[in-house]
Design an enzyme around this catalytic site. Sequence first.
Site, PDB file in Angstrom:
ATOM      1  N   GLY A 471     -41.698  52.942   9.297  1.00  0.00           N
ATOM      2  CA  GLY A 471     -40.754  51.994   9.863  1.00  0.00           C
ATOM      3  C   GLY A 471     -41.496  50.920  10.644  1.00  0.00           C
ATOM      4  O   GLY A 471     -42.417  50.293  10.138  1.00  0.00           O
ATOM      5  N   ASP A 472     -41.084  50.676  11.903  1.00  0.00           N
ATOM      6  CA  ASP A 472     -41.760  49.675  12.730  1.00  0.00           C
ATOM      7  C   ASP A 472     -42.620  50.348  13.808  1.00  0.00           C
ATOM      8  O   ASP A 472     -42.845  49.785  14.871  1.00  0.00           O
ATOM      9  CB  ASP A 472     -40.731  48.743  13.375  1.00  0.00           C
TER      10      ASP A 472
END
Length: 563
Positions: A471-472
């Site tokens: 993800g981030d």
Amino acid sequence: MTAIGQPSGSTAGERSRPARKPGRAIGLRATVAVTVAVLLLGSTLVKGLVVGNGAADALAKEVGNSMTGLAQSLARQLDSTMWARANQIAALSRIDALKDPAVAQSTIDELKRRDPTIAWIGMTNVNGRVVAASNGLLMGADISSRPVHQEGMKGLFVGDVHEAVALRGKVPYLEGETPKFVDVSAPLQKADGSTVGVLATHYSWEWAHALIRQLVEPLADHKGLTLYILSADGTVLIGPDPAVGKPLPVATLTSRQRDGWRSEVWPDGITYVTGVAHGKGLHDYAGLGWTVVASQPADIVNAETNRLRTMIVGVGALLALLFSGLGWIAAGRIARPLGAIADAAEQIGKGERGVAIPDVGGAAEIRRLSASLREMIDSLTNKDAALMRLEDIAYEDRLTALPNRRYFEQYVEASTGTGGGSATVMYIDLDGFKPVNDRLGHDAGDVVLRQIGGRLASIFRDDDVVARLGGDEFAAVLPRRAGRPAPDTAELAARIIAAVNEPVSFNGERIRVGCSIGIASWPEDDRDMATVMRHADAALYKAKRDGRNRAVRWIRSVMGAEG
């Protein structure tokens, strides 16, 4: 920054290195034979120890209880005898006719004739002068100062064992010994309750010896059995000649008020199983506080269990020899085909051509092993390079070209598993990234992640590792090397935040995101690297709670309290 590849400890060069030739080892047949022998001997020794110790404990308990029972039986008989004598004198003292010295004399003579345990019996007047006495002994003597008269004037009196020097040589007793007696006396009272004298009796201590002989005769097979009778102050009244008149050698045996047994080393260095019983009196007779001790040497008690233990160990040794021989023969059927397989595998490992795993006979499992090895060697041929390429792909994040979570975790484990060195861990999470995906789509999000990944890779040093966890989320490990200063994490975090804050262009639109950073150090914050990583993650979430787009250093006194 470290390049993508194998984490420390698993390089391709190490995979291709020839295996070292093992040293000379014991063969399978010998291993089986020795193992069988050791197992049998071990189980025999354990069984001998357990059975022997269990039998020893059970036998010691049985003997101890027997000693206690013997002591209790003797104590009860002593109390019962003294109770009967006290009751006899109490009953006689109530006969009115005995107030007459002439009647008393005839009664005393008859009692003395019928009861050989009476050493002396007499009657005193109120002043303590003897007015009637068995065999005329002490007739007319003044015994007013003696406890047998003084206490008898008050009521029924039973006195403890004592020496009677005045009667030495005047009553039959063991040659060369001063006679010992037990006193019993009671007041002679008229109908109006006034006391006119005392009926006093000296019972010979020989009756206690007779009681012990009666008890011990059925126990003639109990070697080393010894009985002691102790007075209330712990002095030996009856026992081995050297102990008579002295305190018992082991005072702790009589310090306990409850009956029971114990195994204890005596001053002669010998361990004895000893039972102790305390005289408790009988009915209205409170007793004289006598203690009976019965003891037997522990080595006599344990002789039978030692013989049993020796027999178990001897039989076990013979069985170990027999079954180890059978194990040697049986292991040969397994060792021969396995040896052929091992020889072929060693030749293949050396690179010799035309060598194959033989199709051997023997047990079904060995035939299956031989076939499986042939198939495995065929399937492994020429696949090493492909495996290396697949491994590189497995360690790389395809979107950012950074190492992925798998590589990051293996790197951390390999670089900190030895417990040496130190490192800083940084967890980085983008702020405001979800709205980018929601508003502009995942293509825009992928562009942002690629550019952020490139910026992060350019900030860290060559030997630092920065990876995308998913993800981030990003993470970095900064090893601290000897001979160069530790990284300034505050300055580095500021640079990371500034780089991430730079806008990213997508389809003519400038996209801005921020980042929150959590920082922890190993081993300063904890010697366990997994715990340090959790600390960094906790610091990251505190940064988000505190307003985002900032860095927080994990501090035990603050973060520990919040956790």
